[in-house]
Write a protein that holds these residues in place. Structure first.
Motif, PDB file in Angstrom:
ATOM      1  N   ASP A  37       0.820  -1.210   0.000  1.00 23.68           N
ATOM      2  CA  ASP A  37       0.000   0.000   0.000  1.00 23.68           C
ATOM      3  C   ASP A  37       0.858   1.266   0.000  1.00 23.68           C
ATOM      4  O   ASP A  37       0.640   2.179  -0.802  1.00 23.68           O
ATOM      5  CB  ASP A  37      -0.916   0.014   1.232  1.00 23.68           C
ATOM      6  CG  ASP A  37      -2.346  -0.375   0.896  1.00 23.68           C
ATOM      7  OD1 ASP A  37      -2.567  -0.966  -0.178  1.00 23.68           O
ATOM      8  OD2 ASP A  37      -3.243  -0.092   1.711  1.00 23.68           O
ATOM      9  N   THR A  41       2.041   3.086  -3.508  1.00 27.36           N
ATOM     10  CA  THR A  41       1.494   4.431  -3.694  1.00 27.36           C
ATOM     11  C   THR A  41       2.599   5.438  -3.963  1.00 27.36           C
ATOM     12  O   THR A  41       2.468   6.308  -4.844  1.00 27.36           O
ATOM     13  CB  THR A  41       0.688   4.860  -2.447  1.00 27.36           C
ATOM     14  OG1 THR A  41      -0.400   3.954  -2.260  1.00 27.36           O
ATOM     15  CG2 THR A  41       0.135   6.270  -2.615  1.00 27.36           C
ATOM     16  N   TYR A  44       3.830   5.055  -7.452  1.00 26.39           N
ATOM     17  CA  TYR A  44       2.863   5.616  -8.400  1.00 26.39           C
ATOM     18  C   TYR A  44       2.999   7.142  -8.457  1.00 26.39           C
ATOM     19  O   TYR A  44       3.027   7.728  -9.556  1.00 26.39           O
ATOM     20  CB  TYR A  44       1.444   5.240  -8.009  1.00 26.39           C
ATOM     21  CG  TYR A  44       0.388   5.865  -8.902  1.00 26.39           C
ATOM     22  CD1 TYR A  44       0.013   5.253 -10.095  1.00 26.39           C
ATOM     23  CD2 TYR A  44      -0.210   7.079  -8.563  1.00 26.39           C
ATOM     24  CE1 TYR A  44      -0.935   5.833 -10.925  1.00 26.39           C
ATOM     25  CE2 TYR A  44      -1.158   7.658  -9.384  1.00 26.39           C
ATOM     26  CZ  TYR A  44      -1.524   7.039 -10.569  1.00 26.39           C
ATOM     27  OH  TYR A  44      -2.459   7.623 -11.395  1.00 26.39           O
ATOM     28  N   LYS A 181      -5.346   1.201  -0.194  1.00 27.81           N
ATOM     29  CA  LYS A 181      -4.826   2.079  -1.244  1.00 27.81           C
ATOM     30  C   LYS A 181      -4.569   1.335  -2.554  1.00 27.81           C
ATOM     31  O   LYS A 181      -4.897   1.823  -3.633  1.00 27.81           O
ATOM     32  CB  LYS A 181      -3.532   2.738  -0.763  1.00 27.81           C
ATOM     33  CG  LYS A 181      -3.712   3.689   0.409  1.00 27.81           C
ATOM     34  CD  LYS A 181      -2.384   4.252   0.890  1.00 27.81           C
ATOM     35  CE  LYS A 181      -2.577   5.164   2.080  1.00 27.81           C
ATOM     36  NZ  LYS A 181      -1.295   5.679   2.613  1.00 27.81           N
ATOM     37  N   MET A 182      -3.964   0.145  -2.450  1.00 31.60           N
ATOM     38  CA  MET A 182      -3.592  -0.591  -3.665  1.00 31.60           C
ATOM     39  C   MET A 182      -4.398  -1.874  -3.779  1.00 31.60           C
ATOM     40  O   MET A 182      -3.860  -2.967  -3.962  1.00 31.60           O
ATOM     41  CB  MET A 182      -2.087  -0.888  -3.632  1.00 31.60           C
ATOM     42  CG  MET A 182      -1.207   0.350  -3.619  1.00 31.60           C
ATOM     43  SD  MET A 182      -1.230   1.279  -5.171  1.00 31.60           S
ATOM     44  CE  MET A 182      -0.153   0.269  -6.194  1.00 31.60           C
ATOM     45  N   TRP A 186      -6.374  -0.180  -7.643  1.00 26.16           N
ATOM     46  CA  TRP A 186      -5.188  -0.546  -8.426  1.00 26.16           C
ATOM     47  C   TRP A 186      -5.549  -1.597  -9.476  1.00 26.16           C
ATOM     48  O   TRP A 186      -5.155  -1.484 -10.636  1.00 26.16           O
ATOM     49  CB  TRP A 186      -4.095  -1.072  -7.503  1.00 26.16           C
ATOM     50  CG  TRP A 186      -2.979  -1.778  -8.219  1.00 26.16           C
ATOM     51  CD1 TRP A 186      -2.750  -3.119  -8.260  1.00 26.16           C
ATOM     52  CD2 TRP A 186      -1.950  -1.172  -9.015  1.00 26.16           C
ATOM     53  NE1 TRP A 186      -1.643  -3.402  -9.028  1.00 26.16           N
ATOM     54  CE2 TRP A 186      -1.136  -2.218  -9.509  1.00 26.16           C
ATOM     55  CE3 TRP A 186      -1.648   0.134  -9.374  1.00 26.16           C
ATOM     56  CZ2 TRP A 186      -0.034  -1.987 -10.334  1.00 26.16           C
ATOM     57  CZ3 TRP A 186      -0.554   0.372 -10.191  1.00 26.16           C
ATOM     58  CH2 TRP A 186       0.237  -0.671 -10.667  1.00 26.16           C
ATOM     59  N   PRO A 192      -3.703   4.229  -7.119  1.00 25.14           N
ATOM     60  CA  PRO A 192      -4.076   4.059  -5.720  1.00 25.14           C
ATOM     61  C   PRO A 192      -5.465   4.629  -5.437  1.00 25.14           C
ATOM     62  O   PRO A 192      -5.948   5.526  -6.138  1.00 25.14           O
ATOM     63  CB  PRO A 192      -2.999   4.854  -4.958  1.00 25.14           C
ATOM     64  CG  PRO A 192      -1.880   5.039  -5.927  1.00 25.14           C
ATOM     65  CD  PRO A 192      -2.508   5.086  -7.276  1.00 25.14           C
TER      66      PRO A 192
END
Length: 430
Positions: A37, A41, A44, A181-182, A186, A192
């Motif tokens: 996560d 992130t 990314y 988040k991921m 994703w 994310p």
């Protein structure tokens, strides 16, 4: 209360190897997913900053691989769990190789393999087809493990607790995948989650599921008269109220803190405006009721003829806990009053210490469960307060929201584990 428990977990190889496996798997899942996560992130955002085409952000493969740590703990933890099936429920250390035990061990190892390298590859590469196939294999193997666990004990309690555990664990993964988040974002969009949710039920459900599955596969319903060292479980009104009030505190706290994290406004009347769960659930009333129920459990199924000063002291302590945490600390948070929060937090910790000592005042297993339980609950609250959207950052920056909340907060694990531990302590004879 009867001196003979309904279920008993002997502290022998079966219970201890399986518990070690649970701890390693849970810690491993949290470490791997938290790292993916946070590092995923960051990778990314780094790629986005240098990309000319903002509609097609591509993270370099090397950075994706670096962000997804190898899940050794999955394989090691599930291996411990597999080993446990070859030992009997009575706590003895003589291995018993049976057909159900072999199948259970193979299913355990299969789960460790499925959830590690293949699933990790599917997640990193956003391979929907492979992930769906592995997901079906994962669920199917969990079902096999649940059914065959019953045949290793031939106890209906095993089937009931293992089904509850299996369903809770699988559901927790689904919930976490949505809010992390991921996760879903994703997989579906290659980016994310812009609105991660720290206060989701996934983490507590994960711990609850593993606890139930551990009880199911390691407890006997024929403990006998001479009990070895172990954990007695009484299936009575006292235990029901202790767990409903204690572990039930976890979702009650989530109603309050989720609402505040995501923008519900403080109304000045002990609660937020009710936009997410309604004014009742966003008020301190459910929190106070949960604490009162937990304290009231001490009056049920007593060994003596009736309650004494100890039970009334426990109830009073619990009611004070609810008032201090649900009204004074929560109001200080809403008002961004760090001094007030710190002042009342000291009172809260002292009350919790007094409660844990009172519950475990006879020493032994009760104290061994109540004190660590209280410690984990306090540590959980402290930890998640630093990771949430409107927690430490919110208080220290004049009401600004945390730009980097952490969904896989270790606080969620500590908090739920602590409540299970102290609820077990409360369920023991007084």
């Amino acid at each position: 209360m009867s001196a003979t428990p309904d279920l008993f977990i002997a502290f022998g190889p079966r219970a201890l190897w399986s518990l070690a496996g649970v701890v390693v798997v849970v810690a491993g899942v949290w470490h791997v997913d938290r790292t993916w996560d946070e590092e995923g992130t960051r990778s990314y955002e780094k790629a986005k900053a240098i990309s000319k085409d903002k509609s097609n952000i591509v993270i370099p493969t090397a950075e994706i691989d670096a962000a997804f740590v190898f899940p050794w703990a999955f394989i090691v933890g599930w291996s411990f769990f597999a080993l446990a099936y070859f030992f009997p429920l009575d706590g003895s250390s003589t291995p018993e190789v049976t057909t159900p035990a072999v199948i259970a061990a193979v299913a355990s190892l299969a789960l460790g393999i499925i959830a590690s390298v293949p699933m990790g590859h599917a997640v990193k590469t956003r391979n929907h087809t492979l992930k769906n196939i592995l997901g079906m294999m994962f669920v199917s193997t969990w079902i096999v493990l649940t059914v065959v666990s019953y045949y290793t004990t031939n106890q209906i309690e095993t089937l009931v607790f293992c089904i509850i555990g299996m369903v809770s664990i699988i559901a927790s993964m689904k919930v976490l995948w949505k809010h992390r988040k991921m996760g879903d974002s994703w997989e579906q969009e290659g980016m994310p989650n812009p609105k991660p949710v720290v206060y989701n039920i996934g983490g507590p459900l994960f711990i609850w599921g593993w606890f139930c599955f551990w009880v199911g596969m390691s407890a006997t319903n024929h403990p006998g008269e001479e009990l070895p060292p172990g954990l007695p479980i009484y299936l009575n009104a006292r235990t029901f109220c202790a767990f409903l009030g204690g572990t039930g505190m976890v979702p009650v706290v989530m109603f309050l803190d989720y609402a505040h994290d995501h923008g519900a406004e403080y109304t000045g009347s002990y609660g937020t405006d009710g936009r997410f769960f309604g004014k009742f659930l966003e008020s301190p009333i459910p929190f106070l009721l949960a604490w009162a129920l937990f304290g009231s459990a001490s009056f049920l199924n007593l060994e003596s003829d009736g309650p004494n000063a100890r039970q009334y002291t426990i109830l009073a302590n619990c009611i004070l806990q609810g008032i201090v945490a649900g009204i004074f600390i929560q109001t200080a948070l809403y008002k961004v009053d760090m001094a007030g929060k710190n002042r009342w937090s000291v009172v809260f910790v002292l009350l919790f210490l007094a409660l844990a000592i009172n519950i475990g005042i006879k020493g032994g297993l009760a104290l061994a469960l109540s004190l660590p339980g209280a410690f984990l609950i306090i540590l959980g609250q402290k930890t998640i307060f630093g990771d949430r959207i409107r927690g430490d950052f919110f208080m220290e920056h004049n009401g600004a929201t945390n730009p980097n909340p952490i969904v896989y907060s270790y606080g969620e694990l500590f908090f739920m584990t602590g409540w299970i531990s102290i609820s077990l302590a409360m369920s023991l004879p007084m």
